[in-house]
Design a protein around this motif. Structure first.
Motif, PDB file in Angstrom:
ATOM      1  N   GLU B 118       0.843  -1.205   0.000  1.00  0.00           N
ATOM      2  CA  GLU B 118       0.000   0.000   0.000  1.00  0.00           C
ATOM      3  C   GLU B 118       0.874   1.250   0.000  1.00  0.00           C
ATOM      4  OE1 GLU B 118      -3.106   0.005   3.010  1.00  0.00           O
ATOM      5  OE2 GLU B 118      -3.067   2.195   3.030  1.00  0.00           O
ATOM      6  N   SER B 119       1.919   1.231   0.825  1.00  0.00           N
ATOM      7  CA  SER B 119       2.781   2.414   0.880  1.00  0.00           C
ATOM      8  C   SER B 119       3.571   2.570  -0.414  1.00  0.00           C
ATOM      9  CB  SER B 119       3.712   2.344   2.089  1.00  0.00           C
ATOM     10  OG  SER B 119       4.680   1.344   1.916  1.00  0.00           O
ATOM     11  N   MET B 120       3.973   1.459  -1.018  1.00  0.00           N
ATOM     12  CA  MET B 120       4.711   1.546  -2.289  1.00  0.00           C
ATOM     13  C   MET B 120       3.815   2.104  -3.395  1.00  0.00           C
ATOM     14  SD  MET B 120       6.771  -2.050  -2.428  1.00  0.00           S
ATOM     15  CE  MET B 120       8.420  -2.195  -1.726  1.00  0.00           C
ATOM     16  N   LEU B 121       2.563   1.656  -3.400  1.00  0.00           N
ATOM     17  CA  LEU B 121       1.667   2.056  -4.491  1.00  0.00           C
ATOM     18  C   LEU B 121       1.106   3.465  -4.296  1.00  0.00           C
ATOM     19  CD1 LEU B 121      -0.055  -1.385  -5.063  1.00  0.00           C
ATOM     20  CD2 LEU B 121       1.597  -0.246  -6.550  1.00  0.00           C
ATOM     21  N   ALA B 122       1.412   4.083  -3.163  1.00  0.00           N
ATOM     22  CA  ALA B 122       1.051   5.492  -2.982  1.00  0.00           C
ATOM     23  C   ALA B 122       2.089   6.400  -3.643  1.00  0.00           C
ATOM     24  CB  ALA B 122       0.934   5.819  -1.495  1.00  0.00           C
ATOM     25  N   THR B 123       3.160   5.803  -4.138  1.00  0.00           N
ATOM     26  CA  THR B 123       4.216   6.543  -4.834  1.00  0.00           C
ATOM     27  C   THR B 123       4.006   6.356  -6.343  1.00  0.00           C
ATOM     28  OG1 THR B 123       5.772   4.718  -5.035  1.00  0.00           O
ATOM     29  CG2 THR B 123       5.723   5.858  -2.919  1.00  0.00           C
TER      30      THR B 123
END
Lengths: 319, 281
Positions: B118-123
């Motif tokens: 989730e945190s990676m795909l917020a980038t």
């Protein structure tokens, strides 16, 4: 807040008839929102109001079901990566990597945005200082307190120097000290010109931070304006809270409500007290006594955003 | 809370130029520091599981148990000892197990426990890039595990040529990658970890035992042998063994490679669509 930001307006977020469905369930049912550069904008609403679904669409990680949405002037359907390159996202639940230490969480996250190593490290140190975690740089994430994790998450959302910072319930679950530290940091960001968009169900948080906000309920926007505006429009200046000893009166607060109904713009009967909405609360209390009613406790206070919120979204529990 | 007298103001000026196109390769490259750091933190523990347990298998099955097995090349697919027969198959089976263990709990953890994806795909990163980086990390682990294992066993005289073992390692890595992609796609769709128990008991364990790693599949009878040849692991075991024993039937090697590559490609699509559906909704 300042007139300059309003006139040099540039839409950071522009939504028209925005909808989001999950199968047959409509989470967002057609909302219009515009957020301008430099604003602090809030989405308020009870659980299930559609705030988080809206935030996910704005974060360009959830496809739009209907209507139009432009973030930083771009279409998230086709320019997701370019939009996300300019966003900072602080999710509701911590997504910090407990495999990494505090500083590495920032450095490695910076690398996802294409920042060179040296620069990412420098930025990480700057941000650790900003959120007061410099002395925890080498610590394991799992050893941080809830407030520290939140601050680290906010620091992480700033690694790419975002134009738009999205915060989904940034202080939920924190103690009052931690909340105030966080508000202070967010306020500084706002002063530095970062556009903030946050969801919250804490009214004091919204009053503290937001220039403008919308109240959402069941997927729709039910009110929009500055905190003061909303209070003016949807509530009275003051509220008189009257608590009666029910045994003596031999009746319920709902029956007593009828006896004072003419004293305020609106009277609300709760199981334990009456709320009389009026421009002058003291006057209400005086008149109640004149009528021979004897409340065991009275409180006159200013209307808050919470009164507006409860008026617009009801007092029924939403799980 | 504490007073903050002279804190320097944070630089909030806009960073990168917007709208830069992020290529697939660049997206994967940006995740190298992450996976390098994870490796740095976890390699010690994985050394034990990577090398020790298969080594114990080799000693127990290959040396001790194998001492009772007659080294007849006609019955051991060209091997002159049971140890030589079992080693290439065992490494291939171990590659499968490594791949499965790297793409079950870790994938679910990154989806729903740690929520790293989730945190990676917020980038700016996108789902195919995130899947590719994770699978490349698994591939790197497979290369290291299979290579070291092969080097450790070389002095036992189980390899018949100098060029066979490198090709055997490639075969083992290939079968590992195939399983990694297939299982990743499964894990990306799985809602809770109970499904992994079923996968291990009904998938991995029977494959491990009956795909020709420990005995020639012809021992299973006509029907059993054909059933075994339909499993992806058999293709890896067979390929690995043919190269290690320098006993290559080239058309069969071609079939083995084709089957594994095809399954890996299917697995790649399956993984990307799985994570896409799970994370971008």
């Amino acid at each position: 807040m300042t007139p300059e930001t309003a006139t040099s307006a540039e839409s950071m977020i522009l939504a028209r008839g925005l909808r989001k469905s999950f199968g047959p369930f409509e989470a967002v049912k057609g909302i219009d929102v515009e957020v301008r550069r430099g604003e602090a904008f809030g989405f308020l609403g009870p659980n299930g109001a559609g705030k988080s679904s809206t935030m996910r669409m704005v974060a360009a990680v959830s496809p739009v079901t209907g209507g139009t949405l432009r973030i930083l002037g771009r279409d998230p359907a086709t320019e997701g990566p370019a939009i996300r390159a300019r966003l900072g996202v602080c999710p509701q639940e911590d997504t910090l990597d407990s495999e990494l230490n505090v500083r590495d969480n920032l450095v490695i996250y910076g690398r996802y945005f294409g920042t060179a190593r040296r620069e990412a490290e420098q930025r990480a140190d700057e941000l650790l200082d900003f959120v007061q975690l410099t002395d925890k740089a080498g610590a394991r994430v799992e050893n941080l307190s809830g407030g520290m994790k939140r601050r680290l998450t906010i620091a992480r959302s700033l690694v790419n120097r975002p134009d738009l910072l999205l915060l989904d319930e940034p202080t939920t679950g924190l103690d009052p000290q931690a909340r105030h530290v966080l508000w202070d940091r967010l306020f500084r960001l706002k002063q530095a010109g970062v556009t903030l968009v946050l969801t919250t169900h804490y009214m004091d948080e919204a009053e503290q931070l937001c220039d403008r906000l919308v109240v959402m309920d069941k997927g729709l926007i039910v009110a929009e304006g500055s905190p003061l505006d909303l209070i003016r429009r949807h509530s009275t200046r003051e509220v008189a809270e009257l608590r009666f000893g029910l045994a003596e009166e031999g009746t319920g607060h709902d029956v007593l409500a009828e006896k004072v109904a003419d004293l305020g713009d609106r009277v609300e009967a709760l199981p334990d007290r009456l709320l009389v909405y009026s421009a002058d609360g003291e006057e209400v209390v005086a008149k109640v006594h004149e009528r021979g009613l004897r409340p065991v406790a009275t409180l006159v206070r200013r209307s808050t955003l919470e009164d507006v919120f409860l008026r617009l979204t009801g007092r029924t529990l939403v799980d | 809370m504490e007073p903050q007298p002279t804190r320097p103001a944070l630089d909030t000026s806009s960073g990168a130029t917007p709208g830069e196109a992020l290529t697939f390769v660049d997206g994967v490259r940006r995740q190298i520091p992450y996976w390098a750091t994870v490796t740095k933190r976890t390699w010690r523990g994985s050394v034990v599981s990577s090398f020790l347990s298969p080594l114990l298998y080799v000693v127990a099955m290959g040396v001790v148990l194998g001492g009772f097995v007659e080294g007849d090349p006609d019955r051991l697919e060209g091997a002159t000892s049971y140890l030589a027969f079992v080693v290439p198959g065992l490494i291939a089976a171990h590659a499968m197990q490594t791949a499965v263990s790297e793409t079950t709990y870790p994938v679910m953890g990154m989806i729903k426990w740690q929520r790293v994806y989730e945190s990676m795909l917020a980038t700016p990163l996108q789902v195919p890039q995130v899947v590719a980086a994770h699978l490349l990390f698994v591939t790197a682990r497979l290369v290291v595990t299979c290579t070291v294992f092969t080097l450790v066993l070389a002095p036992f005289g189980v390899f018949e040529s100098w060029w066979g073992p490198p090709l055997a390692v490639l075969s083992q890595v290939l079968v590992g990658v195939t399983f990694a992609t297939l299982v990743y796609g499964f894990s990306a769709r799985l809602r809770n970890e109970e499904g992994f128990g079923v996968l291990f008991r009904l998938g991995v364990f029977p494959l491990f035992l009956f795909s020709g790693a420990f005995f020639p599949v012809t021992n299973l009878g006509e029907a059993g042998a054909w059933a075994a040849r339909l499993t992806p692991l058999w293709h890896g075991v067979n390929l690995s063994r043919m190269f290690a024993l320098d006993h290559v039937t080239w058309w069969l090697a071609g079939v083995n490679v084709a089957v594994l590559v095809l399954l890996a490609l299917v697995g790649w699509r399956w993984s990307v669509t799985g994570l896409q559906r799970r994370m971008v909704s």
